[in-house]
Design a protein around this motif. Structure first.
Motif, PDB file in Angstrom:
ATOM      1  N   GLY A 128       0.797  -1.219   0.000  1.00 37.26           N
ATOM      2  CA  GLY A 128       0.000   0.000   0.000  1.00 37.26           C
ATOM      3  C   GLY A 128       0.828   1.267   0.000  1.00 37.26           C
ATOM      4  O   GLY A 128       0.436   2.269  -0.609  1.00 37.26           O
ATOM      5  N   SER A 129       1.977   1.240   0.656  1.00 40.03           N
ATOM      6  CA  SER A 129       2.812   2.444   0.679  1.00 40.03           C
ATOM      7  C   SER A 129       3.393   2.728  -0.704  1.00 40.03           C
ATOM      8  O   SER A 129       3.524   3.887  -1.109  1.00 40.03           O
ATOM      9  N   ALA A 133       2.658   6.092  -2.897  1.00 40.45           N
ATOM     10  CA  ALA A 133       3.754   6.894  -3.452  1.00 40.45           C
ATOM     11  C   ALA A 133       3.569   7.096  -4.953  1.00 40.45           C
ATOM     12  O   ALA A 133       3.824   8.189  -5.484  1.00 40.45           O
ATOM     13  N   TYR A 134       3.121   6.051  -5.628  1.00 33.98           N
ATOM     14  CA  TYR A 134       2.844   6.166  -7.063  1.00 33.98           C
ATOM     15  C   TYR A 134       1.769   7.210  -7.326  1.00 33.98           C
ATOM     16  O   TYR A 134       1.923   8.075  -8.202  1.00 33.98           O
ATOM     17  N   LEU A 135       0.685   7.172  -6.569  1.00 34.37           N
ATOM     18  CA  LEU A 135      -0.400   8.133  -6.749  1.00 34.37           C
ATOM     19  C   LEU A 135       0.054   9.551  -6.430  1.00 34.37           C
ATOM     20  O   LEU A 135      -0.325  10.505  -7.128  1.00 34.37           O
ATOM     21  N   ALA A 136       0.869   9.706  -5.400  1.00 36.07           N
ATOM     22  CA  ALA A 136       1.361  11.041  -5.038  1.00 36.07           C
ATOM     23  C   ALA A 136       2.219  11.627  -6.146  1.00 36.07           C
ATOM     24  O   ALA A 136       2.115  12.826  -6.473  1.00 36.07           O
ATOM     25  N   ASP A 137       3.068  10.808  -6.751  1.00 34.18           N
ATOM     26  CA  ASP A 137       3.896  11.287  -7.860  1.00 34.18           C
ATOM     27  C   ASP A 137       3.034  11.672  -9.058  1.00 34.18           C
ATOM     28  O   ASP A 137       3.287  12.681  -9.730  1.00 34.18           O
ATOM     29  N   GLU A 229      -8.654  -4.320  -3.767  1.00 33.92           N
ATOM     30  CA  GLU A 229      -9.277  -3.924  -5.022  1.00 33.92           C
ATOM     31  C   GLU A 229     -10.155  -2.693  -4.874  1.00 33.92           C
ATOM     32  O   GLU A 229     -10.190  -1.831  -5.764  1.00 33.92           O
ATOM     33  N   ALA A 230     -10.873  -2.580  -3.769  1.00 29.10           N
ATOM     34  CA  ALA A 230     -11.728  -1.409  -3.566  1.00 29.10           C
ATOM     35  C   ALA A 230     -10.892  -0.133  -3.520  1.00 29.10           C
ATOM     36  O   ALA A 230     -11.277   0.901  -4.090  1.00 29.10           O
ATOM     37  N   GLU A 231      -9.739  -0.198  -2.867  1.00 26.87           N
ATOM     38  CA  GLU A 231      -8.850   0.967  -2.791  1.00 26.87           C
ATOM     39  C   GLU A 231      -8.281   1.309  -4.160  1.00 26.87           C
ATOM     40  O   GLU A 231      -8.231   2.479  -4.557  1.00 26.87           O
TER      41      GLU A 231
END
Length: 364
Positions: A128-129, A133-137, A229-231
């Motif tokens: 999850g971390s 991090a991918y989404l933040a970038d 999957e929901a996340e």
């Protein structure tokens, strides 16, 4: 022979790691026949089961640890090519090597910005971390136009792209399979289980199709054992532009390999031309059907994701192209830019087979 095996394996590993179809990975579409284009085994003991069934076909390349590579045409007519490797491609910090000339490192996403890139590296979302991090970038690139430097390095590839927002059309068991040491099979090391190494290809494909049918944002398999999957679905739904972000990373990576740097990407943190912004509900806000426009102080580039082609153009032409991309059609763009110049720019890309509106004249 080793060099030929290495070259073949490198092309297949790009497809296997990313979950996309490498243009040179095979000379035919794998969906027309059983078996995965690329199969990676963590345990060579699984090789008899894979070769004895139909998880690998005559078009397949199978990578197994510690075994001798077969001839490039396969040990028998119509059999898969087997390539031996050392190490692993499943855990952060692992390294997969083929002979003494190719080494593929695997790294977790969240640590990649702190790591030195030595050679070909596959960056995975392991937990999850990493996903956060991918989404933040991606969010920063969208808002500010700042892309993570490590992700645009020419030797870097992000793994499991369809699960991160890219099109899932090319992914699936026909493209790639991975079997862990226990024989559990998925499309990726962090993927949802599809079956075992002794199962029929049709059975694995059926499970893959059912899992994705139930998902709002396929591919639901590639990170199925890694991110809830929901996340994942909620995050992708909030960011319908992630596919275009990933395409932008590919374009930046390719141009960086050609020594072109300090590039901006239209729609990410701003526009080149004031005639392209603001455009309400811009046509190029998401998706990869429309080309990308990139620019720096020296000039601009139009990149077609479906074809992989790049066109270098002047800044004035780039402003017009960007306006058409944002407006979605030449008629609306004509209200913002010079009509004669607009006609020349759009005609050029029409002739090149890369229309700026995503439509050819024949389709209009």
């Amino acid at each position: 022979m080793v060099d030929h095996h290495t070259s073949l394996a490198k092309r297949h590993l790009v497809s296997w790691g990313t979950g996309t179809r490498h243009r040179q990975a095979a000379d035919a579409e794998p969906a027309a026949r059983p078996g995965a284009l690329t199969v990676v085994l963590e345990d060579a003991g699984l090789l008899p089961a894979v070769l004895g069934g139909d998880l690998a076909g005559p078009h397949s390349l199978v990578l197994a640890p510690g075994v001798a590579s077969s001839p490039l045409e396969g040990p028998e007519p119509g059999s898969p090519v087997v390539v031996g490797y050392e190490g692993s491609a499943a855990q952060p910090g692992d390294e997969l090597s083929i002979g003494d000339s190719f080494f593929l490192q695997t790294q977790e996403y969240s640590a990649s910005q702190f790591m030195s890139v030595i050679g070909p590296t596959l960056i995975r979302v392991f937990d999850g971390s990493d996903f956060a991090a991918y989404l933040a970038d991606a969010d920063r690139a969208r808002a500010e136009g700042v892309f993570p430097a490590f992700a645009t390095d020419p030797v870097i590839r992000l793994a499991d792209l369809p699960s991160l927002g890219a099109s899932p059309a090319a992914d699936g068991p026909a493209t790639r399979l991975y079997a862990d040491a226990d024989g559990t099979v998925s499309t990726a090391p962090g993927g949802a289980a599809l079956g075992s190494a002794g199962d029929a290809f049709a059975d694995l494909l059926g499970v893959w199709e059912r899992v994705n049918k139930d998902s709002a944002h396929p591919c639901a398999v590639g990170l199925g054992a890694t991110v809830p999957e929901a996340e994942r679905c909620a995050s992708l739904a909030e960011r319908p532009w992630l596919g275009r972000y990933l395409a932008a990373l590919d374009a930046l990576r390719e141009l960086r390999a050609r020594d072109v740097s300090h590039l901006r990407v239209s729609g990410f943190g701003g526009r080149l031309s004031e005639t392209a912004e603001p455009v309400a509900e811009a046509a190029d806000a998401h998706g990869t059907e429309l080309p990308l426009l990139l620019w720096n102080e020296q000039g601009a580039y139009v990149h077609s994701t479906p074809t992989g082609r790049f066109f270098q153009i002047g800044t004035d032409a780039a402003r017009i192209a960007e306006t058409v991309l944002a407006c979605g059609d030449a008629e609306t763009a004509a209200e913002r830019v010079d009509a004669a110049a607009l006609a020349k720019v759009t005609a050029f890309f029409e002739r090149a087979g890369v229309p700026l509106t995503g439509r050819t004249e024949a389709a209009r």
